[in-house]
Structures are given as C-alpha cells and as structure tokens.
Design an enzyme around this catalytic site. Structure first.
Site, short mmCIF file in Angstrom:
data_model
loop_
_atom_site.label_atom_id
_atom_site.label_comp_id
_atom_site.label_asym_id
_atom_site.label_seq_id
_atom_site.Cartn_x
_atom_site.Cartn_y
_atom_site.Cartn_z
N ASP A 452 0.82 -1.21 0.00
CA ASP A 452 0.00 0.00 0.00
C ASP A 452 0.85 1.26 0.00
O ASP A 452 0.48 2.26 -0.60
CB ASP A 452 -0.95 0.00 1.21
CG ASP A 452 -2.22 -0.78 0.89
OD1 ASP A 452 -2.75 -0.62 -0.22
OD2 ASP A 452 -2.65 -1.57 1.74
N CYS A 499 6.51 -5.89 6.14
CA CYS A 499 5.67 -7.07 5.90
C CYS A 499 5.04 -7.05 4.52
O CYS A 499 4.30 -7.95 4.16
CB CYS A 499 4.61 -7.22 6.98
SG CYS A 499 3.45 -5.85 7.03
C1 PEP Z 1 0.84 -3.93 2.53
O1 PEP Z 1 0.04 -3.06 2.20
O2 PEP Z 1 2.04 -3.92 2.22
C2 PEP Z 1 0.39 -5.08 3.34
C3 PEP Z 1 1.23 -5.93 3.86
O3 PEP Z 1 -0.94 -5.23 3.52
P1 PEP Z 1 -1.93 -5.80 2.38
O4 PEP Z 1 -1.09 -6.29 1.24
O5 PEP Z 1 -2.73 -6.86 3.02
O6 PEP Z 1 -2.72 -4.58 2.04
MG MG Z 2 -1.92 -2.93 3.13
#
Ligand code: PEP
Ligand code: MG
Length: 538
Positions: A452, A499
C-alpha cells in the site's frame, strides 16, 4: 505441443496424464409430470439425504484438512436450508409441472448466474458452491454417486472444481489442478494450496479431446503444455531436478540463525491469512508470524465471525507458534477486500475510501469483538496487535483506547489476557511514514506495508494491471520513506519491520539490513530464501 496459459495459485511443477474431471456428468432431462406432489416429496427426501452426506463429509474433512476447510460443508448445509433456494425448486416443480432433477438444475443455474454476475470476487466464487449442492441433489435423485474415480496419478482438469469434489478426491491420484475459471479466493484455490498441489486457474475452456494426454503443468508461469515436445520435457526434467535440489539445500537452513556474517540478526517472520497457513510457516522455520491478515477470517465467513469463533482461530495460531511472536493485524476490510455482509457503501475510490481502521473506529462494537477475541487469545501465546492504514496520531490513540476498554471488560469479567500486550501500527500511507516520529512514542513497533505504501506514494492503483509498467516499489521515494521510518523508530527505541511484498525482494535485502531493519515478514515459501540471502551478507 499445445500451450495454454492461466493464473498460477500455487508454485510448483508436475508432469502427468490429463484427467478431465466430471466429463461423465449426465445431462438432466426436462420431463413433464402430472404428479408434482410426488416430485416435491422426492426432492424433500433428497434434501434430507444431502444434508446427511454433508454432515459426514464435514466430519471427514475436519480430520483431513482442518476446521477451516471443513466449514464449507456447513455452508453448503446452510445453502440447502435456505428457503429462497429450496422454495424456488418446489415452485419450479409446481408451476412448470416438471421432474425434481430438472427443477434443481434449473434453479441452480439461475442462482449460479446471479452469483457469477456479482462484482465481488468472493461472491462470484460462491457460484461453484451452488453448482456443488445442486450436483449432490441431482446425484441423489438419480441414485448416482457422481464421484469420478481417478485411475492413476493425473493432472486434474475441470471447469471449476467444487470444494466437496476436491475433498472427496483421492489425494494420491492428484498431481496438479487446472480449472477453466475460478479465482484466487475460491475454495478450490484455497484447498489446493492447503494440499500442496500445483494449481493454475482461469485457463479458459480446454477441449476434453485432450483427456488422457501427457502434459506438463508449470505452476510458476501458469502454463500448461499438452503433448509437450522433447525439448520441453527435457527442460521440465532439468527444472524439476533443480527445484528438488534447491528445496533440499534450503531446508538445510532450518534451525540456523538469520544473521549476516558479521552477526547482525534480523527477525525473519512469515505472513499468513489463516490458521491453516501455520503448517507452511512452521515447516519453513519462520521465527514468528509478522503479519496475520485477520480479514481473511471475515472474508471466508458468511456473517460477522463471533468473538468465540475468532478467539479459537487466534488461539490456534498463538499456540501453534509455541511462544514465538504472532502479530495479528486487525481486520483490513474495504478497497479490494469487499464483504457483502459489511454492507459497505459503493465508493468511487474504494482504495481511498472507507476501509480498515476507518471502519473499526466507526463500528467500534464490531472492532471490540475482534479486540476481545485477540486479548483472550493472548493468554495462550505471544500475540501482538497491529492496526492497518494509520494516517494520524489520533487514530492510534483511539484504537489504543478501545484496546484499553476491551482489557477493562475482560478484567471485570475475570477473563485472562496478556496485560503488557504489544501494540503496533502498519506504516503503509505516506502520511504515517512522514509523521512516524510523532507516532513512534505511542506504539511498540512499526511494520512497513510496502504494497500500500507504494500504491499511495506513487498514486498507482495496485489492482490495476494496466499500470504494471509504472509500478516501481524500488522508486527512491519508497526507499527514502522506509529509511526515514527505520531511523525514527530507532530514535524512539522502537523496532521496525517490513511485511509488504518488498520484504521478500532479495535484491533489496542488503539495503534493508544496511538501513537497520529489525524484522522481515514474508510468505512462508520465501522464509528460507531470505535467510539464505542474509546469511550470505557481510
Ligand atoms: C501492505 O500493504 O504492504 C500489506 C502488507 O498489507 P496488504 O497487502 O494486506 O494490504
Ligand atoms: Mg496494506
């Protein structure tokens, strides 16, 4: 040689005969009847028998593939109990004066089409559930077991496999799955991953004339090669041998510390979406769970999961990790993760809309249900709570206040929980990355969500494949923000991890270690690859 391409949902390679599953399904004939009441009676007893079968399947699946996957049979039972569905079948019998088999087939076609035409990918995937229950009813009405017996280990080809078909198959006879349709969130895809079977979906229709032919399924590229030529077979054999060799070499890194040659340690955790991913995390020797995307518990349910239901899942993960850190991200619904029962408003820009922490801080009752479940589970392991999509200090303060309220409630009720539970936030908006020095004193840790963060920093919709050429997570703006977050976290004595997908980008591992990253959280299959990379660094 014929090459057919689809979307991979599980990375692996296999070679074998093609088996077109369900090729022998009978066609349902429309027959007029003068005694619709007899047909209604036949239908009602098939309905009862179907529910009995589903109960037995549920018990079997519970042992074979765990509660999460078994639940689908309870969902099918609920669908059979749905008055809209069985009422429509009875109505068809009475109004059209037709046989029960035809009425079931006719009704399920209408229901399946309605699901398929919905915008939500999850709801579209429910069309196969309708076909599944209708197939079961028709089999019972026509006294037919309906299950294909796969004669030898094969690559299974099907239109869109239903979960009960997948569970009933003899696993020793399955080398891989190919489905003409399907989605990443369909139960076929989910089960295929659980069963460790290479799978490719969305290939479009494949002619059954290829039944019995030899093929190679490349779960890395999503390609199926029918009647492969000698060169492709040789190439496959080389890659398969390399894959096995590589897996063997990587597995030797299990139990070894994740540290550079100069003993700089990085905590290497895994990302999971449900307790069933735990086995893969443990198998790959993850040192913790860095991101448990709790919204998948909501996505898989047909209604808001209760506190007890959530508690059981969080507890299972906490216990499964045996005291290692388990970071549960509170639900990140909205944007690409839409759920019907949330009844979210239709938005022009859902990625910039009512999602994640914004929903939680609005519907605090629902949020507190999740927080209570998490806190209760924290008594059984090393759980941390992480809030997504933070943009301001006040959101963090309000979220923490709700954690404190939930704690007080449990305290009053005499329910145990971890009093010093860690709370952290995702840094996945440019706002959070820029004001991280203000946010740091309020939290125990940061975890950078680069998926994101890239989308919002570069103003690029991550769902839009047409923007692929512009999507550059190595953009200096992203790397500068990451460095800024690490520096500010450390100034305040807080640890920081990544992450998002970038955590598994081996071309950046060295840069992240040099920036001082404390933790990387990646898909289970990447854990050992990242460990190998870090151990190679000076
Ligand atoms: C991100 O946005 O990097 C993340 C780990 O969350 P998601 O991919 O679930 O939006
Ligand atoms: Mg995210």
């Amino acid at each position: 040689m014929l090459e057919i391409n689809g979307k991979s949902v599980y990375n692996s390679l296999c070679m074998g005969k093609l088996y077109f599953y369900g090729m022998n399904k009978r066609t349902v004939k429309r027959e007029k009847t003068d005694t619709p009441e007899t047909e209604v009676r036949r239908f009602m007893s098939a309905l009862t028998a179907a529910k009995k079968e589903l109960h037995e399947l549920y018990e079997k699946a519970l042992l074979q593939v765990g509660e999460d996957n078994a639940q689908i049979f309870q969902i099918h039972t609920m669908m059979l109990d749905d008055e809209d569905f069985y009422g429509a079948v009875i109505n068809t019998i009475n109004v059209q004066k037709v046989n029960a088999e035809y009425a079931v087939s006719y009704t399920s076609d209408i229901f399946a089409r309605t699901f398929r035409e919905m915008d939500d990918e999850y709801m579209q995937a429910r069309a196969s559930d309708v076909c599944d229950i209708s197939e079961r009813l028709i089999n019972l009405l026509s006294d037919n077991s309906g299950t294909d017996t796969i004669p030898e280990p094969s690559i299974i080809i099907a239109d869109d496999l239903t979960p009960s078909e997948t569970v009933q198959m003899d696993k020793d006879k399955i080398l891989g799955f190919v489905t003409f349709r399907g989605s990443q969130t369909s139960h076929t895809a989910i089960l295929a991953r659980t069963m460790n079977i290479p799978a490719v979906i969305n290939t479009g229709e494949i002619s059954p004339e290829h039944h019995g032919k030899t093929a190679i399924l490349d779960g890395f590229s999503g390609a199926l090669y029918i009647d492969p030529d000698e060169l492709t077979i040789q190439e496959y054999k080389k890659r398969k041998a390399l894959e096995e060799e590589r897996a063997k070499l990587l597995s030797e890194l299990r139990g070894k510390p994740t540290e550079t040659k100069s003993h700089k340690k990085v905590n290497l955790y895994a990302n999971i979406g449900s307790p069933r991913d735990l086995a893969a995390a443990v198998q790959n020797d993850a040192e913790g769970i860095g991101l448990f995307r709790s919204e998948f518990l909501y996505l898989e349910a047909s209604d808001f999961p209760t506190e007890d239901e959530q508690f059981r899942k969080y507890k299972e993960v906490a216990e499964g990790m045996c005291g290692k850190k388990v970071i549960v991200r509170t639900m990140d619904i909205g944007a690409d993760k839409q759920i019907d029962y949330f009844k979210l408003p239709c938005e022009d820009n859902p990625a910039l809309g009512f999602r994640a922490i914004r929903i939680c801080l609005t519907d605090t009752k629902m949020f507190k249900t999740q927080l209570r479940a998490l806190l209760r589970a924290s008594a059984f392991g090393n759980i941390s709570i992480m809030f997504p999509l933070i943009t301001s200090l006040s959101e963090v303060i309000r979220a923490k206040a709700l954690v404190a309220e939930a704690m007080q409630e449990l305290e009053d009720e005499g329910i145990p929980y971890k009093k010093n539970i860690e709370t952290g936030i995702m840094i996945e908006t440019p706002a959070a990355a820029i004001i991280c020095d203000m946010l740091a004193p309020e939290v125990d840790f940061f975890s950078i969500g680069t998926n994101d963060l890239t989308q919002y920093t570069l103003a690029l919709d991550r769902q839009n494949s047409a923007l692929e050429p512009f999507f550059d997570p190595h953009h200096p703006a992203i790397l500068r923000l990451i460095e800024n977050v690490i520096q500010n976290a450390h100034k305040h004595g807080k640890w920081v991890g990544i992450c998002g997908e970038l955590a598994a980008d081996l071309t950046l591992t060295e840069a992240f270690v040099n920036m001082g990253i404390d933790e990387l959280s990646v898909s289970p299959s990447f854990v050992l690859k990242v460990r190998e990379k870090i151990r190679d660094l000076d």
